[in-house]
Design a protein around this motif. Structure first.
Motif, PDB file in Angstrom:
ATOM      1  N   ILE A  76      32.351  10.654   5.867  1.00 25.71           N
ATOM      2  CA  ILE A  76      31.087  10.617   5.125  1.00 25.71           C
ATOM      3  C   ILE A  76      31.297  11.105   3.690  1.00 25.71           C
ATOM      4  CG2 ILE A  76      30.244  12.933   5.804  1.00 25.71           C
ATOM      5  CD1 ILE A  76      27.452  11.555   6.096  1.00 25.71           C
ATOM      6  N   ARG A  77      32.246  12.013   3.473  1.00 25.25           N
ATOM      7  CA  ARG A  77      32.559  12.412   2.094  1.00 25.25           C
ATOM      8  C   ARG A  77      33.138  11.247   1.313  1.00 25.25           C
ATOM      9  NH1 ARG A  77      35.504  18.218   3.440  1.00 25.25           N
ATOM     10  NH2 ARG A  77      33.600  19.509   3.530  1.00 25.25           N
ATOM     11  N   ASP A  78      34.053  10.482   1.948  1.00 28.44           N
ATOM     12  CA  ASP A  78      34.648   9.315   1.282  1.00 28.44           C
ATOM     13  C   ASP A  78      33.582   8.273   0.953  1.00 28.44           C
ATOM     14  OD1 ASP A  78      37.116  10.491   1.453  1.00 28.44           O
ATOM     15  OD2 ASP A  78      37.784   9.337   3.205  1.00 28.44           O
ATOM     16  N   LEU A  79      32.666   8.064   1.891  1.00 29.56           N
ATOM     17  CA  LEU A  79      31.592   7.099   1.637  1.00 29.56           C
ATOM     18  C   LEU A  79      30.737   7.556   0.461  1.00 29.56           C
ATOM     19  CD1 LEU A  79      29.923   4.593   2.349  1.00 29.56           C
ATOM     20  CD2 LEU A  79      28.660   5.987   4.005  1.00 29.56           C
ATOM     21  N   TYR A  80      30.489   8.859   0.368  1.00 28.76           N
ATOM     22  CA  TYR A  80      29.672   9.376  -0.734  1.00 28.76           C
ATOM     23  C   TYR A  80      30.373   9.158  -2.073  1.00 28.76           C
ATOM     24  CZ  TYR A  80      26.692  12.557  -3.409  1.00 28.76           C
ATOM     25  OH  TYR A  80      25.824  13.098  -4.334  1.00 28.76           O
ATOM     26  N   ARG A  81      31.684   9.421  -2.110  1.00 24.55           N
ATOM     27  CA  ARG A  81      32.430   9.190  -3.352  1.00 24.55           C
ATOM     28  C   ARG A  81      32.394   7.718  -3.746  1.00 24.55           C
ATOM     29  NH1 ARG A  81      36.026  12.801  -0.580  1.00 24.55           N
ATOM     30  NH2 ARG A  81      36.049  14.865  -1.578  1.00 24.55           N
ATOM     31  N   ASP A  82      32.616   6.824  -2.783  1.00 24.60           N
ATOM     32  CA  ASP A  82      32.579   5.385  -3.077  1.00 24.60           C
ATOM     33  C   ASP A  82      31.184   4.955  -3.540  1.00 24.60           C
ATOM     34  OD1 ASP A  82      35.208   5.247  -2.307  1.00 24.60           O
ATOM     35  OD2 ASP A  82      34.790   4.477  -0.286  1.00 24.60           O
ATOM     36  N   SER A  83      30.173   5.511  -2.919  1.00 25.56           N
ATOM     37  CA  SER A  83      28.800   5.149  -3.286  1.00 25.56           C
ATOM     38  C   SER A  83      28.445   5.660  -4.672  1.00 25.56           C
ATOM     39  CB  SER A  83      27.815   5.702  -2.251  1.00 25.56           C
ATOM     40  OG  SER A  83      28.064   5.164  -0.973  1.00 25.56           O
ATOM     41  N   LEU A  84      28.979   6.838  -5.031  1.00 23.35           N
ATOM     42  CA  LEU A  84      28.738   7.349  -6.384  1.00 23.35           C
ATOM     43  C   LEU A  84      29.333   6.407  -7.425  1.00 23.35           C
ATOM     44  CD1 LEU A  84      29.354  11.198  -6.038  1.00 23.35           C
ATOM     45  CD2 LEU A  84      27.196  10.060  -6.542  1.00 23.35           C
ATOM     46  N   ARG A  85      30.524   5.879  -7.148  1.00 22.73           N
ATOM     47  CA  ARG A  85      31.139   4.933  -8.090  1.00 22.73           C
ATOM     48  C   ARG A  85      30.305   3.659  -8.222  1.00 22.73           C
ATOM     49  NH1 ARG A  85      35.708   6.731  -5.092  1.00 22.73           N
ATOM     50  NH2 ARG A  85      36.969   8.199  -6.340  1.00 22.73           N
ATOM     51  N   LYS A  86      29.690   3.274  -7.125  1.00 23.68           N
ATOM     52  CA  LYS A  86      28.875   2.056  -7.149  1.00 23.68           C
ATOM     53  C   LYS A  86      27.565   2.267  -7.905  1.00 23.68           C
ATOM     54  CE  LYS A  86      26.473  -1.195  -4.091  1.00 23.68           C
ATOM     55  NZ  LYS A  86      26.180  -1.563  -2.675  1.00 23.68           N
ATOM     56  N   TYR A  87      26.930   3.412  -7.670  1.00 22.53           N
ATOM     57  CA  TYR A  87      25.607   3.638  -8.250  1.00 22.53           C
ATOM     58  C   TYR A  87      25.633   4.457  -9.537  1.00 22.53           C
ATOM     59  CZ  TYR A  87      23.681   1.827  -3.889  1.00 22.53           C
ATOM     60  OH  TYR A  87      23.344   1.024  -2.826  1.00 22.53           O
TER      61      TYR A  87
END
Length: 583
Positions: free
Chosen positions: A343-354
């Motif tokens: 879930i931390r990795d998903l959050y980092r990836d989502s931050l890059r997207k948004y």
């Protein structure tokens, strides 16, 4: 409770100074023959000037009046009605009271906090004589704001004492304003605790009883069944003591009385010996649940399922006394950081997207708990189904890496981190008996998950499913005269992980669509009724009438209203929610 004050200044723009004409050498030019350029007579010019200045005056006066009536006053001033030529001052004694999720809020000048039973009796007596409402309100945790009333409230937070402990009978008598956490801490030295717990421990005892709150365990009833006796302070008949022996009819009606039959002042509760529990958490799928469901309900003292929409993962949480376990290795396979990695990795990836400020958030990410990470993830795009699905899948991975055992005292183990602010709807429906579960509880979930996928609902996890035995309290959603009946409780949720008003509005609209679909497709088929603290009163007249009629089919509404008229004829303990549910 807090106050807001603001100063409002009305500003008007000054007139631009009139230009003084300068004498210039005229430049000859042809004068166009247009009717509206004909020179005016001196009287005509005078009339035009008058009309011009009259127009200015009307414009200035109109702008001032419009500003006065429509200016966005602070929250404190919402109750003020502006009057022409009068200033509406802000009140220093105005209280703003909201529920925990911030979904319901009222402003009131009357917020009473008595310190003794005599103070409470005097407050109720004065309110009765002046026909002034003082609605009982607890910790403000009810998602629907059941205890809120802008006309006035009474809160027992200062009446939080333990009055008596009977160690031999395992009973405790307390003032109703004591919080569950305070009571549990006070009982430790006597070797006692409560039989069961809801997800959180910050409720006042009076409030948790009055709304029919519950824990989980098919052999354990809702929390109101732990009550041995109560003292009710009523507007018409003063203080009444009720129990199975004294006023039994009123006792079984008022244990889950929604604060409408009297202010619960004191409560005697049946306790149990303080004990440790072993919590076993593991992930399986729906097929495995069906295969083992009957056995698990019977074998486990406490059990709940956390269903994760758009996945086949089901988190099973079983809790049993430590004495049942021997020579068991209670170590978890994975550590906290490993469980949170996905879930931390998903959050980092989502931050890059948004967004692009990943580096600034890096330190914070590693400090956040699972529920905080979920809130931050959902806040990026809370009503996007595809985004919510990714968050749900990350939650499933988190629980798979969190499988294992945990040992602790019952009050510690049975608590649950529900996450941040949220909309929630929880229904209760019959699920057969402990010996013969009817399996409709699993059918309900299967139909609910299909509905979510068919309607593309951005439904976050979890869908929490719990069980209780029946209650003898007439207004409890789990009320039954059959001793062996069990009930399933299913909660759907949408988080409010943002302070952005537009996003909160979008989430709210999505949630009420979600709730409406479950209501129209599932509730009648499964005889499901909402938890009293989670019923949202419909705004439409037809929907409200339908809800009132539906409540009459399940609960003794006429009896409840009859007793209300006897104990509270002026409805001083009522509010808008109660009046609409029980007209």
């Amino acid at each position: 409770m807090f106050r807001l004050t603001a100063r409002v200044a009305l500003r008007s723009s000054p007139f631009l100074p009139r230009c003084t004409p300068t004498t210039l050498n005229p430049i000859p030019s042809p004068t166009p023959h247009l009717p509206f350029l004909r020179p005016l007579s001196s009287s005509g010019a005078s009339d035009a000037e008058l009309r011009k200045y009259a127009g200015y005056f009307v414009l200035i006066f109109g702008c001032g009046a419009a500003t006065y009536y429509s200016f966005p006053f602070s929250a404190d001033a919402k109750h003020k009605k502006a009057q022409i030529f009068r200033y509406a001052p802000l009140s220093d004694d105005l209280h703003t009271v909201s529920n925990w999720s911030g979904t319901h809020e009222v402003h009131t000048r009357v917020f009473l906090q008595p310190e003794t039973l005599a103070d409470l009796e005097a407050a109720v007596r004065d309110a009765q004589q002046s026909c002034r409402r003082i609605r009982p309100v607890g910790s403000g945790l009810s998602p629907n704001g059941l205890g809120l009333a802008k006309s006035g409230m009474v809160n027992l937070a200062l009446m939080d004492k333990v009055l008596e402990v009977d160690r031999e009978a395992k009973r405790v008598t307390v003032q109703a304003g004591i919080r569950v956490s305070q009571l549990v801490d006070a009982l430790k030295e006597h070797g006692l605790t409560l039989q069961n717990f809801a997800s959180i421990r910050e409720q006042q005892i009076g409030g948790i009883l009055q709304v029919g709150a519950h824990g989980t365990g098919a052999r354990l009833p809702p929390i109101d069944e732990q009550v041995i006796s109560m003292k009710l302070v009523t507007p018409m008949k003063g203080t009444i003591e009720v129990s199975k022996e004294k006023n039994p009819e009123l006792f079984f009606l008022s244990r889950c009385g929604l604060g409408g039959l009297g202010v619960v002042a004191e409560v005697t509760i049946q306790c149990v010996d303080r004990h440790e529990l072993v919590e076993h958490t593991f992930v399986c799928n729906a097929s495995e649940i069906r295969k083992n469901h009957k056995k698990w309900l019977a074998e486990n003292k406490h059990i709940k399922y956390l269903w994760i929409p758009y996945t086949d993962a089901v988190v099973v949480v079983q809790c049993n006394p430590l004495s049942k376990w021997k020579n068991q290795n209670f170590k978890r396979k994975y550590g906290k950081d490993e469980a949170l990695k996905h879930i931390r990795d998903l959050y980092r990836d989502s931050l890059r997207k948004y967004r692009t400020d990943v580096a600034n958030d890096e330190q914070d990410i590693n400090q956040l708990s699972f529920t905080e990470l979920r809130d931050k993830l959902l806040a990026l795009d809370p009503v996007n189904k595809d985004h919510v699905m990714k968050v749900n899948q990350a939650e499933a991975e988190y629980w798979k890496k969190s499988e294992g055992y945990r040992v602790g005292w019952s009050d510690e183990i049975l608590g649950f981190d529900c996450g941040g602010q949220q909309w929630v709807s929880e229904t209760c429906f019959p699920a057969g008996t402990l010996k013969m579960p009817n399996m409709k509880d699993l059918d309900y979930i299967e139909a609910l998950k299909q509905l979510i996928e068919q309607e593309d609902i951005p439904a976050p996890a979890p869908i929490e499913q719990r069980w209780t035995a029946c209650s003898k309290s007439l207004m409890s959603p789990a009320s039954s005269s059959e001793e062996d009946d069990i009930f399933s409780w299913v909660g759907i949720i949408m988080y409010l992980p943002t302070i952005d008003a537009r996003q909160r509005k979008e989430i709210t609209e999505e949630f009420f669509n979600y709730r409406y679909l479950t209501q129209t497709r599932l509730w009648d088929e499964y005889s499901a009724y909402e938890h009293w603290a989670k019923i949202e009163v419909p705004k439409g007249k037809e929907e409200l009438v339908a809800l009132q009629e539906r409540l009459r089919k399940r609960f003794p509404v006429d009896t409840y209203n009859k007793v209300r008229r006897e104990l509270d004829p002026n409805r001083i303990l009522s509010n808008a929610v109660l009046e609409k549910l029980f007209p």
